[in-house]
Enzyme design. Structure first.
Site, PDB file in Angstrom:
ATOM      1  CD  GLU A   1      44.728   9.793 -76.654  1.00 16.78           C
ATOM      2  OE1 GLU A   1      45.890   9.975 -77.048  1.00 16.78           O
ATOM      3  OE2 GLU A   1      43.984   8.897 -77.093  1.00 16.78           O
TER       4      GLU A   1
ATOM      5  CB  VAL B   1      55.373   8.965 -80.645  1.00 16.30           C
ATOM      6  CG1 VAL B   1      56.281   7.917 -81.282  1.00 16.30           C
ATOM      7  CG2 VAL B   1      55.813   9.247 -79.207  1.00 16.30           C
TER       8      VAL B   1
ATOM      9  CB  CYS C   1      43.187   5.253 -79.473  1.00 19.34           C
ATOM     10  SG  CYS C   1      43.958   3.755 -79.840  1.00 19.34           S
TER      11      CYS C   1
ATOM     12  CE  LYS D   1      59.408   0.145 -79.027  1.00 20.14           C
ATOM     13  NZ  LYS D   1      59.188  -0.254 -77.637  1.00 20.14           N
TER      14      LYS D   1
ATOM     15  CD  GLU E   1      44.330   4.096 -84.860  1.00 18.56           C
ATOM     16  OE1 GLU E   1      43.789   4.711 -83.934  1.00 18.56           O
ATOM     17  OE2 GLU E   1      43.973   4.182 -86.047  1.00 18.56           O
TER      18      GLU E   1
ATOM     19  N   GLY F   1      50.087   4.611 -81.367  1.00 16.49           N
ATOM     20  CA  GLY F   1      50.563   5.292 -80.163  1.00 16.49           C
ATOM     21  C   GLY F   1      50.120   6.742 -80.176  1.00 16.49           C
ATOM     22  CB  SER F   2      51.255   9.653 -78.241  1.00 20.68           C
ATOM     23  OG  SER F   2      52.585   9.877 -78.655  1.00 20.68           O
TER      24      SER F   2
END
Ligand code: UN1
Length: 495
Positions: free
Chosen positions: A385, A232, A284, A175, A250, A228-229
């Site tokens: 962030e 999440v 990131c 996805k 990550e 991602g964050s």
């Protein structure tokens, strides 16, 4: 030119069960529609998982070097189509062409690394404590794996996950981020053309809240690789953890560059401009904090301000542009919200702090490179962030204080120090709490054959890149072969 894209499930290009579609628009130019994509849901995910599960038994038995040949062919096709992939990426994601070419190259390098690795998926032979007994380990694929990727590296990050997953013998449900589904689709087309079995790779477009969630919750998916964050990532970890799924996360970063007073200041300046404003700060690994020694603080800040103001913003397809747009309107609002927070916290806005407008910029989500000075740990712009072109400058009096400031965040992905003092460099290498430390280089620019990942809230201990991804995507099988012809009881008959 806009196109209607599809999912790829069970060997077929197809629409989603709902039949609904979402638009993908160039963030630099609202007149440029890249295409429409299916809005999928858990029904589509279930079909994709069934397809990947049906492919597994065949694929796991294909000799790994033969699987590697397919990855090499994928690398060759990506090389031949590098410019096409780069242009498509710039259209849907915004970063300048030079950078998308780098992103595609990172994918090509990852393909060729997979090719090499495919003949080195080795286990160990380990002496037995018993006579006439042979001990060894092998690596087995896990099964169906779920891959959920972000928009900032639309090709490189999917390749970091999918090449090792497939090369190790797993099958995949993929996805991609809804902001960059076209590059992901082209990547799947390339994998199929290279010879990945049609049911072994499945592509499902749609929102994280339904498609991503269904992947994480599906009991037949045995491993999840997510970038991602942190918010999440924590959710994924707890949901998948309840099913004892393996999870590679990550996540966020709040990366800092230290500049000591003995550093090559021109080099350090070039480094921070690239680290903070490359990819419009949307990595990131982006440099979002700059820790300056007090002896060079004022001079360095003054020059940095001039150079940040001189950066040319524009459509990434225009060779004159140095900084592209941010990904969408929500991101621009979030970034601006942080600027207001920073001003409210008493930091000094040196430059930027507003959307860039005028002429062609009005068609996109552009934000001026932004610089705050007088920032201290504890301020939200120091700690959180932002994922945009906002750099916070912090003043420090010594190496020890600089490292303490660098470490004063919940994240620990990338870090950098500019110094000519070898003792300072080695002290930093030892004491900085981060997965990656650069000496005299910026915080961005990881090479795909090196371990990539972070400590603290940046992840859960796994590493992508290099060998690490192959460890993640395989299970260790321990094998004992007893050729004594007798029952030998370990720990009992021999001691
Ligand atoms: C990311 O921002 O998620 O080191 C990945 C770098 C790139 C990868 C960044 N090679 O900046």
């Amino acid at each position: 030119m806009s196109k209607d894209f599809q999912n790829f499930i069970d060997g077929q290009w197809c629409d989603s069960a709902s039949g609904e579609r979402f638009d993908n628009i160039n963030p630099a130019d609202s007149d440029d529609k890249v295409g429409t994509f299916p809005v999928s849901d858990p029904t589509d995910v279930s079909r994709a998982v069934a397809s990947a599960a049906s492919a597994f038994d065949h694929w796991r038995k294909v000799p790994p070097p033969e699987r590697g040949d397919i990855m090499k062919r994928a690398g060759d096709i990506m090389t031949a189509r590098k410019e096409e992939l780069s242009i498509l990426e710039t259209r849907e994601m915004g970063k300048v062409l030079d950078e998308t070419r780098g992103d595609v190259q990172e994918g090509i390098d990852t393909a060729y690394f997979a090719f090499g690795q495919s003949s080195r998926l080795s286990g160990k032979t380990i002496p037995s404590e018993m006579p006439n007994k042979f001990n060894m380990t092998t690596h087995m694929p896990i099964g169906v794996v779920g891959v959920i990727t972000p928009w900032n590296f639309p090709l490189a990050i999917p390749t970091w996950k999918i090449f090792p997953a497939l090369t190790s013998g797993n099958t995949v449900v993929f996805k991609p981020a809804s902001d960059t589904p076209a590059t992901a689709t082209l990547f799947v087309e390339i994998l199929l053309e290279a010879g990945v079995p049609e049911t072994a790779i499945n592509l499902v477009h749609g929102p994280g809240s339904s498609v991503g969630r269904a992947i994480v919750e599906h009991p037949d998916i045995r491993a999840i690789s997510f970038t991602g964050s942190s918010a999440v990532g924590k959710n994924i970890n707890s949901t998948a953890g309840a099913q004892l799924k393996r999870v590679s996360l990550e996540l966020g970063g709040k990366n800092a560059q230290i500049v000591m007073d003995d550093a090559d200041l021109e080099l350090a300046l070039e480094g921070v401009l690239w680290g903070a404003f490359g990819t419009t700060g949307q990595r990131c690994t982006a440099t979002s904090r700059l820790i300056l020694h007090e002896n060079i603080h004022d001079e360095f800040l003054a020059e940095l301000k001039i150079q940040a103001q001189a950066l040319r913003l524009g459509n990434g397809l225009d060779p004159d542009s140095q900084v592209g747009p941010v990904i969408n309107a929500t991101a621009r609002d979030t970034i601006h919200g942080y600027v207001e927070v920073g001003i409210g916290e008493g930091a000094l806005l040196e430059t930027g702090g507003e959307a860039a407008s005028g002429g062609a910029l009005d068609k996109g989500f552009f934000y001026k490179p932004t610089l705050f000075s007088g920032v201290t740990p504890g301020m939200r712009i120091h700690d959180e962030e932002i994922f945009g072109p906002v750099l916070s400058v912090i003043k420090s009096t010594s190496l020890g204080e600089s490292i303490d400031i660098l470490n004063a965040t919940e994240y620990g992905l990338s870090s950098a120090i500019y110094t000519r003092d070898i003792n300072a460099a080695f002290t930093a290498m030892r004491d900085i709490q981060a997965g990656i430390t650069y000496i005299n280089g910026p915080t961005i620019g990881a090479e795909c054959h090196m371990p990539f990942g972070g400590v603290k809230n940046t992840g859960n201990g796994h590493r992508e890149g290099g060998d690490g991804a192959y460890e993640f995507f395989t299970e260790t099988k321990t094998i004992y072969v007893d050729f004594s012809g007798t029952l030998q009881r370990a720990q009992i008959d021999n001691r």
